[in-house]
Write a protein that holds these residues in place. Structure first.
Motif, short mmCIF file in Angstrom:
data_model
loop_
_atom_site.label_atom_id
_atom_site.label_comp_id
_atom_site.label_asym_id
_atom_site.label_seq_id
_atom_site.Cartn_x
_atom_site.Cartn_y
_atom_site.Cartn_z
N LEU A 264 2.50 3.24 -14.64
CA LEU A 264 2.91 1.95 -14.71
C LEU A 264 1.30 0.95 -13.94
O LEU A 264 0.71 -0.06 -14.62
CB LEU A 264 4.51 0.79 -13.65
CG LEU A 264 5.33 1.62 -14.18
CD1 LEU A 264 6.38 1.48 -12.18
CD2 LEU A 264 5.57 0.28 -15.44
N LEU A 265 0.48 1.39 -12.74
CA LEU A 265 -0.36 0.85 -12.62
C LEU A 265 -1.85 0.89 -13.93
O LEU A 265 -2.44 0.25 -13.86
CB LEU A 265 -1.11 1.71 -11.47
CG LEU A 265 -0.32 1.66 -10.31
CD1 LEU A 265 -0.48 2.56 -8.96
CD2 LEU A 265 -0.24 -0.26 -9.53
N ILE B 213 -10.08 -2.45 -11.90
CA ILE B 213 -11.22 -0.83 -11.85
C ILE B 213 -9.96 -0.54 -10.66
O ILE B 213 -9.46 0.45 -10.95
CB ILE B 213 -12.57 -1.80 -11.21
CG1 ILE B 213 -12.68 -1.93 -12.36
CG2 ILE B 213 -12.55 -0.34 -10.51
CD1 ILE B 213 -14.27 -2.37 -11.79
N LEU B 214 -9.52 -0.89 -9.20
CA LEU B 214 -8.61 -0.87 -8.24
C LEU B 214 -6.88 -0.19 -8.95
O LEU B 214 -7.22 1.39 -8.69
CB LEU B 214 -8.59 -1.26 -7.57
CG LEU B 214 -8.16 -0.92 -5.74
CD1 LEU B 214 -8.74 0.43 -4.95
CD2 LEU B 214 -8.59 -1.67 -4.70
N ARG B 215 -6.79 -0.76 -9.25
CA ARG B 215 -5.29 -0.53 -9.80
C ARG B 215 -5.76 0.42 -11.02
O ARG B 215 -4.64 1.25 -10.96
CB ARG B 215 -4.65 -2.27 -10.94
CG ARG B 215 -3.13 -1.34 -11.42
CD ARG B 215 -3.22 -3.07 -12.19
NE ARG B 215 -3.50 -3.49 -13.08
CZ ARG B 215 -3.93 -3.12 -14.61
NH1 ARG B 215 -3.63 -2.41 -14.88
NH2 ARG B 215 -5.04 -3.96 -15.36
N ILE B 216 -6.22 0.35 -12.11
CA ILE B 216 -6.27 1.86 -12.59
C ILE B 216 -6.96 2.84 -11.88
O ILE B 216 -6.18 4.23 -12.93
CB ILE B 216 -7.33 1.16 -14.03
CG1 ILE B 216 -6.78 0.60 -15.17
CG2 ILE B 216 -7.48 2.44 -14.83
CD1 ILE B 216 -7.50 -0.68 -15.64
N ILE B 217 -7.21 2.75 -11.58
CA ILE B 217 -8.27 4.37 -10.81
C ILE B 217 -7.01 4.74 -9.95
O ILE B 217 -6.33 5.98 -9.44
CB ILE B 217 -9.32 3.75 -9.85
CG1 ILE B 217 -10.61 3.18 -10.48
CG2 ILE B 217 -9.45 5.20 -8.90
CD1 ILE B 217 -11.23 4.68 -11.42
N ARG C 150 3.25 -5.33 -9.24
CA ARG C 150 3.50 -5.88 -8.14
C ARG C 150 4.29 -4.18 -7.52
O ARG C 150 5.07 -4.62 -6.13
CB ARG C 150 4.14 -7.17 -7.70
CG ARG C 150 4.88 -7.49 -6.29
CD ARG C 150 5.31 -9.24 -6.49
NE ARG C 150 3.87 -9.81 -6.19
CZ ARG C 150 3.90 -10.53 -7.46
NH1 ARG C 150 4.09 -10.98 -8.21
NH2 ARG C 150 2.33 -11.82 -6.67
N TRP C 151 5.51 -4.53 -8.08
CA TRP C 151 7.04 -3.32 -7.92
C TRP C 151 6.12 -2.02 -8.26
O TRP C 151 6.43 -1.67 -6.77
CB TRP C 151 7.65 -3.40 -9.06
CG TRP C 151 8.50 -4.74 -8.38
CD1 TRP C 151 8.85 -6.06 -9.37
CD2 TRP C 151 9.70 -5.20 -8.17
NE1 TRP C 151 9.54 -6.89 -9.16
CE2 TRP C 151 10.19 -6.24 -8.08
CE3 TRP C 151 9.75 -4.58 -6.43
CZ2 TRP C 151 10.66 -7.38 -7.01
CZ3 TRP C 151 10.84 -4.77 -6.02
CH2 TRP C 151 11.47 -6.36 -5.90
N ALA C 152 4.71 -1.87 -8.54
CA ALA C 152 4.63 -0.10 -8.35
C ALA C 152 4.19 -0.24 -6.94
O ALA C 152 4.17 0.81 -6.62
CB ALA C 152 3.84 0.22 -9.82
N LEU C 153 3.24 -1.05 -7.43
CA LEU C 153 2.67 -0.96 -6.78
C LEU C 153 3.39 -0.73 -4.75
O LEU C 153 3.26 -0.02 -3.67
CB LEU C 153 1.67 -2.09 -5.25
CG LEU C 153 0.07 -2.20 -6.95
CD1 LEU C 153 -0.34 -4.04 -6.24
CD2 LEU C 153 -0.73 -1.51 -5.94
N LEU C 154 4.53 -1.39 -5.26
CA LEU C 154 5.41 -1.78 -3.21
C LEU C 154 6.00 -0.08 -3.49
O LEU C 154 6.10 0.11 -1.99
CB LEU C 154 6.64 -2.24 -3.68
CG LEU C 154 7.57 -2.65 -2.40
CD1 LEU C 154 7.25 -2.71 -1.54
CD2 LEU C 154 8.75 -3.56 -3.27
N THR C 155 6.32 0.20 -4.29
CA THR C 155 6.83 1.46 -4.64
C THR C 155 5.76 2.66 -3.89
O THR C 155 6.07 3.63 -3.25
CB THR C 155 7.88 1.97 -6.05
OG1 THR C 155 8.44 0.91 -6.05
CG2 THR C 155 7.81 3.21 -5.97
#
Length: 143
Positions: A78-79, A20-24, A86-91
């Protein structure tokens, strides 16, 4: 309910919460870029104007505004898909760091506080990537 059922329920809840958090966050990032793309030149020019009283040169800010919009779009997709999470969050974290720097130069501390909220969400997801279950990445890990 036995311990195995509780552990299974807790794991499922954590996986759903992560998703849910990733998609939001992904919808937020993609949405930000989608509303800016139709008026990209105006956005970039306005951003360059906002930084006129800072140490950043206007041409750099103008070009970076384009980078921001397209980075937000890619990160968002990506999210939402759960691909290269992991790479999307880092970016996204790196993008947030650059935006924080810019807002500090403008002494826009309210926006810095808002960016911090996003950063906490990104860090939380990075700390908990072991619960990233519902997404494209999982399909690649299973094979």
């Amino acid at each position: 309910m036995d311990t195995a059922q509780i552990d299974s329920t807790t794991l499922r809840d954590r996986r759903m919460g992560f998703a849910i958090l990733r998609i939001i966050l992904g919808i937020n990032m993609l949405g930000r870029s989608m509303v800016r793309i139709p008026e990209l030149n105006e956005f970039a020019s306005g951003m360059a104007g906002n930084f006129a009283d800072t140490i950043l040169p206007a041409p750099f800010v103008h070009v970076y505004a384009f980078v921001i919009v397209f980075a937000e779009a890619v990160i968002g997709v990506l999210l939402i898909a759960g691909w290269k999470t992991r790479w999307a969050l880092l970016t996204m974290g790196i993008l947030l760091a650059t935006l924080t720097f810019g807002m500090l130069l403008q002494q826009n501390f309210g926006t810095v506080a808002n960016i911090l909220i996003y950063t906490i969400a990104v860090a939380f997801l990075l700390f908990n990537t072991r619960y990233d279950y519902f997404g494209v990445d999982r399909g690649f890990r299973v094979r």
